[in-house]
Design an enzyme around this catalytic site. Structure first.
Site, PDB file in Angstrom:
ATOM      1  CD  GLU A   1      -2.879  -1.420   2.103  1.00 50.76           C
ATOM      2  OE1 GLU A   1      -2.703  -0.413   3.111  1.00 50.76           O
ATOM      3  OE2 GLU A   1      -3.809  -2.216   2.433  1.00 50.76           O
TER       4      GLU A   1
ATOM      5  CD  GLU B   1      -4.715  -8.464   1.540  1.00 47.72           C
ATOM      6  OE1 GLU B   1      -5.469  -7.629   2.019  1.00 47.72           O
ATOM      7  OE2 GLU B   1      -3.463  -8.128   1.811  1.00 47.72           O
TER       8      GLU B   1
HETATM    9  C1  XIL Z   1      -6.520  -7.017   8.303  1.00 46.97           C
HETATM   10  C2  XIL Z   1      -6.572  -8.184   9.074  1.00 46.97           C
HETATM   11  O1  XIL Z   1      -7.468  -8.937   8.237  1.00 46.97           O
HETATM   12  C3  XIL Z   1      -7.399  -7.827  10.312  1.00 46.97           C
HETATM   13  O2  XIL Z   1      -7.585  -8.974  11.261  1.00 46.97           O
HETATM   14  C4  XIL Z   1      -6.579  -6.691  10.634  1.00 46.97           C
HETATM   15  O3  XIL Z   1      -7.335  -6.212  12.344  1.00 46.97           O
HETATM   16  C5  XIL Z   1      -6.398  -5.714   9.983  1.00 46.97           C
HETATM   17  O4  XIL Z   1      -5.681  -5.985   8.567  1.00 46.97           O
HETATM   18  N1  XIL Z   1      -5.206  -4.981   3.569  1.00 46.97           N
HETATM   19  C6  XIL Z   1      -4.028  -6.107   4.119  1.00 46.97           C
HETATM   20  C7  XIL Z   1      -4.345  -6.742   5.178  1.00 46.97           C
HETATM   21  O5  XIL Z   1      -3.151  -5.813   3.359  1.00 46.97           O
HETATM   22  O6  XIL Z   1      -3.192  -6.847   5.918  1.00 46.97           O
HETATM   23  C8  XIL Z   1      -5.733  -6.363   5.860  1.00 46.97           C
HETATM   24  O7  XIL Z   1      -5.690  -7.519   7.131  1.00 46.97           O
HETATM   25  C9  XIL Z   1      -6.958  -6.246   5.129  1.00 46.97           C
HETATM   26  C10 XIL Z   1      -6.361  -5.105   4.250  1.00 46.97           C
END
Ligand code: XIL
Length: 367
Positions: A152, A257
């Site tokens: 990011e 994701e």
């Molecule tokens: C999220 C997790 O799923 C949660 O458990 C945590 O509280 C916050 O982060 N983008 C990403 C991930 O790259 O690391 C994030 O994961 C979701 C958004």
């Protein structure tokens, strides 16, 4: 496919018949993965563990390898959870992903400060970044197959995010992070990971960023599209154009994701920025008693639409990872609004495959 056929595909398979699995269906197309929480990689999740073992051939750590988890104090690492995560992946012969080395979120404040609480110098922060990457990547050398090196780094308009990394080190913090990771494990795949790259402005910024990194000699092998999707965003066309834009740069695309938010929007922007939270209203949590059948079918069609694009681009897409195993595990029950009941994944709260599961398996067969 008709809704009824989708329901039948998702239903229990007759004894003696081999149930289709995601990794079986997608063998030879791309890897299929899930992000795991500690209960899962410590084998304390009786609902999730059989699903993980049967369905996925790659895993990502939902939180265990983030800076704040693995390196919470200036002089202290917390390796145990990450060690167990990696051991779990080895036991199940999975491709193990590391997420993530350099990010602005879930990174303690001390990382950017000296012992007096003043901002570090460029040299000081580079040294700290190098130590962290060398320690973490080095520990799992040859075992973690691919790393989200930077997560990011971009704003929605494609410009560089003014994160502490950028402000203190300057734009070459990304190049340095890739260099340090490559030094620590020359054989690991290295990725740049971000959300909303399907939006044109941000995608252009990412294309430019990766082009520059490659020109400077960074060992970047892939881009991660987080894939925190909505029912109506991104369109199939936006998804295809995005994958093609990165393919043209000669990097692989990983959907890192994936989940599909079925609940009403509570923030103005489509963002996966974990700091962008919002309060709920009576209307923003409509499915506490279950997802209506028409929504269930709409979700299956939406997954089919996205997988159609992924499969069409199988020469570029090398992995699709879901951000969680069952709906009950998903971060989207608490993001961007806390305490909602969301249905973004392929397995329901009981661990049963949803119509969306059958739709995804089916896409592997028809292409
Ligand atoms: C999220 C997790 O799923 C949660 O458990 C945590 O509280 C916050 O982060 N983008 C990403 C991930 O790259 O690391 C994030 O994961 C979701 C958004």
């Amino acid at each position: 496919m008709k809704p009824l056929a989708l329901i039948m595909l998702a239903a229990a398979v007759a004894p003696g018949q081999i149930a289709p699995t995601l990794k079986g269906a997608y063998e030879g197309i791309f890897r299929i993965g899930a992000a795991l929480n500690p209960a899962q990689f410590e084998e304390r999740d009786p609902r999730g563990n059989p699903i993980i073992a049967a369905q996925f051939d790659t895993i990502s750590p939902e939180n265990a390898l983030k800076w704040g988890s693995i390196h919470p104090r200036v002089d202290g690492y917390n390796f145990e959870p990450a060690d167990r995560y990696v051991a779990f992946g080895e036991k199940h012969k999975m491709f193990i992903v590391g997420h993530c080395l350099v990010w602005h979120s879930q990174t303690p404040r001390w990382v950017f400060e000296n012992e007096n609480g003043e901002p570090l110098t460029r040299e000081g922060l580079l040294e700290r970044m190098r130590d962290h990457i060398r320690t973490v990547v080095g520990r799992y050398k040859g075992r973690i197959g691919g790393w989200d090196v930077v997560n990011e780094a971009l704003n929605e308009d494609g410009s560089m995010r003014q994160s502490p990394w950028y402000r203190i080190i300057g734009e070459d913090y990304l190049l340095k992070a890739f260099q340090f990771a490559h030094e620590a494990d020359p054989r690991a795949e290295l990725y740049y990971n971000d959300y909303s790259l399907e939006n044109e402005a941000k995608r252009k910024g990412a294309v430019e960023l990766i082009r520059k990194l490659k020109a400077a000699g960074a060992a970047i092998s892939g881009v991660g599209l987080q894939g925190h999707d909505k029912m109506d965003w991104p369109t199939a066309r936006q998804e295809a154009e995005t994958i093609e834009a990165f393919a043209a740069l000669g990097v692989k695309v990983h959907i890192t994701e994936l989940d599909i938010d079925v609940l009403p929007r509570t923030t103005r922007q489509n963002t996966a920025d974990i700091s962008a939270t919002a309060a709920g209203t009576a209307q923003s949590n409509p499915y506490t008693a279950g997802l209506p059948e028409e929504m269930q079918q709409a979700l299956a069609r939406r997954y089919a639409e996205l997988f159609e694009v992924f499969v069409q681009h199988r020469n570029t897409v090398s992995r699709v990872t879901f951000w969680g195993v069952t709906d009950g595990d998903s971060w989207l029950n608490n993001f961007p609004t806390r305490g909602r009941t969301n249905y973004p994944l392929l397995f329901d709260r009981e661990g049963k495959p949803k119509p969306a599961f059958a739709a995804v398996v089916q896409k592997a067969k028809t292409n």
